[in-house]
Design a protein around this motif. Structure first.
Motif, short mmCIF file in Angstrom:
data_model
loop_
_atom_site.label_atom_id
_atom_site.label_comp_id
_atom_site.label_asym_id
_atom_site.label_seq_id
_atom_site.Cartn_x
_atom_site.Cartn_y
_atom_site.Cartn_z
N ASP A 1 46.79 35.87 43.44
CA ASP A 1 47.55 36.18 42.24
C ASP A 1 48.55 37.27 42.58
N ALA B 1 48.30 40.36 40.44
CA ALA B 1 47.14 41.20 40.77
C ALA B 1 47.38 41.97 42.06
N ALA C 1 49.19 44.98 41.36
CA ALA C 1 48.37 45.93 40.63
C ALA C 1 47.44 46.72 41.53
N SER C 2 47.27 46.29 42.77
CA SER C 2 46.39 47.03 43.69
C SER C 2 47.18 47.87 44.69
#
Length: 405
Positions: A232, A235, A238-239
């Motif tokens: 994703d 995602a 987001a990390s």
């Protein structure tokens, strides 16, 4: 590989591309084509709605790419009159290279035992779809089925909920990866023969190459006991905001892969014109940057969307962190790093026109291979036959019998 002779009985791209690599490395590669039909790939005139050649030209990337540097002989292996020629060629070769299925190999007398009976010191190399043995040994396959679909790449590249399966990104994608793998195996087998006097067989399947390409995720899935979650990109941002793909103002993409965000964040913020982000209390340490990665990625996305790809190329020049432009295929052909080492190589076609092909990526003594065009159908039949001692009268008889072109 100067002085090494490869006898190739293969068609399409996968196994012939292994022969092309060996030719790039200096081997004398003799391509056996059916005396009337030739390599079946010669009959393909359109791929991805594009013509594979030009009007009035014999140059075809589909043929010249995986067959550069070879010589072609038209030989009807199914005719008894061709057997002596085949055996003479086997006797004078170091490598026998094929992708024919077991039933065809048995019918034509080119199975391992047949070939080794003529030349026990020959390296027998076989490229398959699904393996040299097992329940699917006699099943044909292309890279779209054996490599892409069966090897795990197709499923991994298809997002959840997609209406269509993601196709291979380019033609012969798995074929060329598999061909390079097979060429490496042949080189190791020749090294073994040199050291021990025994010539091993070499087997490479497209499914095996596909599994090797996806091995990190396959290995994790084996540990996990089930398939991994799909990748994703949201995602991922987001990390770590510095390991993601971002769109530019002109709808191009930049791929960032800075796995140590704390190390590269300060310089990156300076390069994008936002140095205050390096001391922003939300992002002023690696731990904070990771904890607030989603917020940071939104800021980075907005910043990168404000300027064009070329502007970012100039701004990021010399930056320590790892990044790349997402290039299209034409840009790959113009890539400055590839051209600097000669991997986009000139080749003169049969009409004397200078063309360009991608050279194989392995270089020795930091020298790019000097490429020559692929052969025209059966172009070297007479030349090769005379090299193995066939007289003019024998040659005429063979042609009358339809055994050679």
């Amino acid at each position: 590989m100067a002085g090494i002779r490869v006898l190739e009985v293969a068609q399409f791209t996968y196994v012939p591309s292994a022969g092309a690599v060996l030719a790039d490395w200096g081997a004398d590669v003799i391509k056996v084509e059916h005396a009337e039909k030739g390599d079946a790939q010669r009959g393909i005139v359109k791929v991805f709605s594009q013509n594979v050649g030009e009007e009035g030209s014999t140059f075809s990337p589909m043929m010249d790419g995986p067959n550069r540097g070879k010589r072609s002989i038209g030989l009807a292996l199914e005719k008894l009159e061709s057997t002596r020629i085949l055996h003479e060629l086997i006797r004078s070769s170091d490598v026998f290279l094929t992708n024919f299925l077991p039933s065809a190999r048995a019918k034509l007398g080119i199975e391992i035992d047949d070939v080794r009976a003529v030349n026990p010191r020959i390296v027998y190399a076989l490229g398959t779809g699904f393996g040299h043995s097992g329940p699917e040994a006699d099943k044909g396959g292309y890279d779209s089925t054996a490599f892409w679909a069966r090897g795990g790449s197709a499923d991994s590249a298809t997002p959840p909920g997609a209406q269509f399966l993601t196709a291979q990104p380019v033609g012969a994608y798995g074929d060329n990866i598999g061909g390079m793998t097979l060429a490496g195996g042949i080189a190791a087998a020749l090294f073994t023969r040199e050291r021990t006097g025994t010539a091993p067989t070499v087997d490479v399947s497209l499914t095996g190459v596909g599994a090797w390409a996806t091995q990190m995720n396959v290995n994790l899935a084996l540990v996990n006991g089930g398939p991994l979650p799909k990748f994703d990109p949201v995602a991922a941002r987001a990390s770590n905001p510095l390991t993601a793909v971002y769109r530019t103002a002109d709808d191009r993409w930049l791929s960032l892969a800075m796995l140590q965000p704390g190390r590269y964040w300060r310089e990156f913020t300076e390069r994008i014109g936002r140095p205050e982000l390096a001391v922003d209390e939300r992002f002023d340490s690696a731990e904070k940057l990771m904890a607030n990665a989603a917020e940071a990625s939104e800021i980075v996305a907005a910043a990168l969307a404000a300027r064009t790809k070329d502007e970012w190329v100039a701004a990021f020049d010399g930056m320590e962190g790892q990044w790349a432009v997402v290039q299209n295929t034409h840009e790959v052909g113009q890539d400055t790093s590839l051209r600097a080492i000669g991997q986009i190589a000139d080749v003169v076609d049969a009409e004397g026109v200078t063309r360009q092909l991608v050279g194989s990526p392995v270089q020795f003594d930091r020298e790019a291979p000097q490429l020559t065009r692929g052969p025209l159908f059966a172009e070297h039949t007479d030349e090769i036959l005379r090299e193995i001692g066939v007289t003019d009268q024998e040659l005429l008889n063979l042609k009358i019998a339809g055994a050679v072109t």
